[in-house]
Design a protein around this motif. Structure first.
Motif, PDB file in Angstrom:
ATOM      1  N   LEU A 147       4.354   1.332  -2.859  1.00  0.00           N
ATOM      2  CA  LEU A 147       4.697   1.760  -4.217  1.00  0.00           C
ATOM      3  C   LEU A 147       5.337   0.662  -5.057  1.00  0.00           C
ATOM      4  CD1 LEU A 147       6.182   5.257  -3.293  1.00  0.00           C
ATOM      5  CD2 LEU A 147       3.877   4.764  -4.137  1.00  0.00           C
ATOM      6  N   SER A 148       5.602  -0.492  -4.441  1.00  0.00           N
ATOM      7  CA  SER A 148       6.235  -1.594  -5.170  1.00  0.00           C
ATOM      8  C   SER A 148       5.207  -2.337  -6.018  1.00  0.00           C
ATOM      9  CB  SER A 148       6.869  -2.575  -4.180  1.00  0.00           C
ATOM     10  OG  SER A 148       5.860  -3.280  -3.455  1.00  0.00           O
ATOM     11  N   LYS A 149       5.669  -3.209  -6.897  1.00  0.00           N
ATOM     12  CA  LYS A 149       4.758  -4.002  -7.719  1.00  0.00           C
ATOM     13  C   LYS A 149       3.841  -4.853  -6.845  1.00  0.00           C
ATOM     14  CE  LYS A 149       7.596  -4.326 -11.903  1.00  0.00           C
ATOM     15  NZ  LYS A 149       8.300  -5.241 -12.838  1.00  0.00           N
ATOM     16  N   GLU A 150       4.411  -5.446  -5.791  1.00  0.00           N
ATOM     17  CA  GLU A 150       3.602  -6.267  -4.887  1.00  0.00           C
ATOM     18  C   GLU A 150       2.562  -5.419  -4.167  1.00  0.00           C
ATOM     19  OE1 GLU A 150       4.164  -9.375  -1.133  1.00  0.00           O
ATOM     20  OE2 GLU A 150       5.930  -8.507  -2.113  1.00  0.00           O
TER      21      GLU A 150
ATOM     22  N   GLU B  62      11.325   1.986   9.441  1.00  0.00           N
ATOM     23  CA  GLU B  62      10.281   0.991   9.174  1.00  0.00           C
ATOM     24  C   GLU B  62       9.141   1.612   8.372  1.00  0.00           C
ATOM     25  OE1 GLU B  62      10.836  -1.660  13.274  1.00  0.00           O
ATOM     26  OE2 GLU B  62       8.969  -0.577  12.900  1.00  0.00           O
ATOM     27  N   ALA B  63       8.775   2.836   8.744  1.00  0.00           N
ATOM     28  CA  ALA B  63       7.702   3.527   8.034  1.00  0.00           C
ATOM     29  C   ALA B  63       8.093   3.782   6.577  1.00  0.00           C
ATOM     30  CB  ALA B  63       7.366   4.840   8.741  1.00  0.00           C
ATOM     31  N   GLU B  64       9.332   4.136   6.341  1.00  0.00           N
ATOM     32  CA  GLU B  64       9.807   4.325   4.973  1.00  0.00           C
ATOM     33  C   GLU B  64       9.690   3.025   4.173  1.00  0.00           C
ATOM     34  OE1 GLU B  64      13.772   5.818   5.276  1.00  0.00           O
ATOM     35  OE2 GLU B  64      13.138   7.721   6.192  1.00  0.00           O
ATOM     36  N   GLN B  65       9.984   1.911   4.835  1.00  0.00           N
ATOM     37  CA  GLN B  65       9.833   0.609   4.170  1.00  0.00           C
ATOM     38  C   GLN B  65       8.376   0.376   3.776  1.00  0.00           C
ATOM     39  OE1 GLN B  65      11.971  -2.944   5.754  1.00  0.00           O
ATOM     40  NE2 GLN B  65      12.788  -1.535   7.287  1.00  0.00           N
TER      41      GLN B  65
ATOM     42  N   TYR C 276       9.938  12.661   3.570  1.00  0.00           N
ATOM     43  CA  TYR C 276      10.578  11.472   2.996  1.00  0.00           C
ATOM     44  C   TYR C 276      10.400  11.504   1.480  1.00  0.00           C
ATOM     45  CZ  TYR C 276      11.465   6.659   1.618  1.00  0.00           C
ATOM     46  OH  TYR C 276      11.955   5.543   0.981  1.00  0.00           O
ATOM     47  N   ALA C 277      11.493  11.442   0.759  1.00  0.00           N
ATOM     48  CA  ALA C 277      11.458  11.437  -0.701  1.00  0.00           C
ATOM     49  C   ALA C 277      11.397   9.991  -1.183  1.00  0.00           C
ATOM     50  CB  ALA C 277      12.682  12.150  -1.272  1.00  0.00           C
ATOM     51  N   ALA C 278      10.188   9.513  -1.432  1.00  0.00           N
ATOM     52  CA  ALA C 278      10.011   8.125  -1.868  1.00  0.00           C
ATOM     53  C   ALA C 278      10.634   7.913  -3.234  1.00  0.00           C
ATOM     54  CB  ALA C 278       8.529   7.785  -1.904  1.00  0.00           C
ATOM     55  N   LYS C 279      11.122   6.706  -3.432  1.00  0.00           N
ATOM     56  CA  LYS C 279      11.737   6.336  -4.705  1.00  0.00           C
ATOM     57  C   LYS C 279      10.716   5.538  -5.516  1.00  0.00           C
ATOM     58  CE  LYS C 279      16.161   6.022  -2.279  1.00  0.00           C
ATOM     59  NZ  LYS C 279      15.539   6.408  -0.994  1.00  0.00           N
ATOM     60  N   ALA C 280      10.358   6.053  -6.678  1.00  0.00           N
ATOM     61  CA  ALA C 280       9.331   5.388  -7.489  1.00  0.00           C
ATOM     62  C   ALA C 280       9.423   5.870  -8.928  1.00  0.00           C
ATOM     63  CB  ALA C 280       7.939   5.669  -6.928  1.00  0.00           C
TER      64      ALA C 280
END
Length: 337
Positions: free
Chosen positions: A272-275, A263-266, A98-102
């Motif tokens: 990796l999100s600010k939260e 769901e796992a990708e979420q 999975y190529a995470a977006k960050a």
């Protein structure tokens, strides 16, 4: 979201006739050895409505559990310190790329694997030297790895067991890489053992031994030492050259359904999100929250030294991952026992 049929008793089935069986949502299952994993799971569930179950444990036993379940995985995400174990799982085809977006910073971009087999969510140092300042005068503090061999420290140095502790196999591999190879690294550890090295299970066990005087010096993950020092323990963290980077890695099960993988990708994106980063920085304030961020715009907690305080090396998981079973077995037989 996955659905699990609820089994009906015969009487209930008779009463309901041909009615469709009710279903209940199964949680996203996260096998994790990260100190703030439960806090992250709760925050993710609140933010998305996706039920989440965190199975918390030490890295070694969790990776062994994943191996044991390879024919019938009971997990959806694995989240641990270290890339070597993840590379081994990827080589077995157990991880879904999975190529995470960050917005990666330089460190984050450096540590992400080219094949996206796992995602690096943070970084620390696999092994730093922590001293008990009440037990050891500053003039006797070790500042290099070889200082640990000094006669004054005979029987007074402790470290973790790489068969159990997540940061410790990367530490062992890093020391062997620094020494120039496996045989040279084994000789180095044998010298350390000859000087009375004591081996404990995990960071917590080793640092308790340091606090109560069983040892005067501990080799542990730097974040563990930073956290105990912040609690007021009489500890000082020393970074000899070199120290080995320790990526915090998370991956998705290749055998999960496409729906569960989404769901796992979420979850990965939430971490990796600010939260998610806020949870990471506060969820384990005297331990794993003391990390070096891999994202732009994230400020580490006070006391976390920048990684340029000493020469750092990246331990190549493609080289050292396949050697893990053999080297952990050697360490158990020759150093622990």
């Amino acid at each position: 979201m996955r659905l699990r049929p609820i089994t009906l008793t015969a009487a209930s089935a008779l009463c309901l006739g041909l009615a469709t069986a009710a279903s209940a949502a199964q949680p996203l299952v996260i096998y994790s050895a990260i100190g703030y994993d439960s806090a992250m799971g709760k925050a993710f569930e609140k933010a998305t409505g996706i039920p989440t179950k965190v199975v918390d444990g030490s890295t070694g036993p969790l990776l062994a559990r994943v191996e044991a379940e390879k024919q019938n995985p009971q997990w959806d995400i694995i989240w641990v310190d270290g890339a070597e174990g993840m590379r081994n799982l990827a080589n077995e085809g157990l991880l879904q790329p999975y190529a995470a977006k960050a917005d990666w910073n330089d460190l984050g971009a450096k540590l992400q694997p080219a094949d996206h087999a796992y995602t690096v969510s943070a970084a620390s140092v696999a092994g730093a030297i922590v001293v008990n300042t009440k037990k050891l005068p500053k003039a006797e503090w070790p500042t290099s790895w070889d200082d640990l061999m000094k006669p004054a420290l005979k029987g007074k140095v402790g470290m973790n067991n790489p068969a159990i502790s997540g940061p410790t196999y990367p530490l062992v591999a890093g020391m062997m890489q620094w020494q120039g190879g496996v045989s040279q690294g084994e000789a180095w550890f044998e010298k350390l053992k000859a000087n009375g090295l004591q081996v404990f299970n995990t960071n917590g066990n080793t640092l308790r031994a340091l606090e109560f005087g069983q040892v005067d010096v501990a080799i542990v993950q730097n974040s563990a030492g930073i956290g105990r020092k912040a609690q007021g323990k009489p500890f000082e963290v020393i970074y000899p050259n070199p120290v080995s980077l320790l990526p915090r890695t998370m991956a998705i099960s290749a055998k999960a359904s496409p729906e569960v993988q989404k769901e796992a990708e979420q979850f990965v994106q939430f971490v990796l999100s600010k939260e998610g980063q806020k949870v990471a920085l506060t969820g384990d304030p005297n331990g794993d929250s003391d990390f070096n961020p891999v994202l732009n715009g994230v400020t580490p907690n006070p006391g976390v030294a920048p990684l340029d305080v000493a020469k750092t090396q990246n331990v190549d998981p493609k080289v050292w991952g396949p050697r893990e079973p053999q080297l952990v077995s050697w360490f158990t037989n020759k150093i622990v026992h």
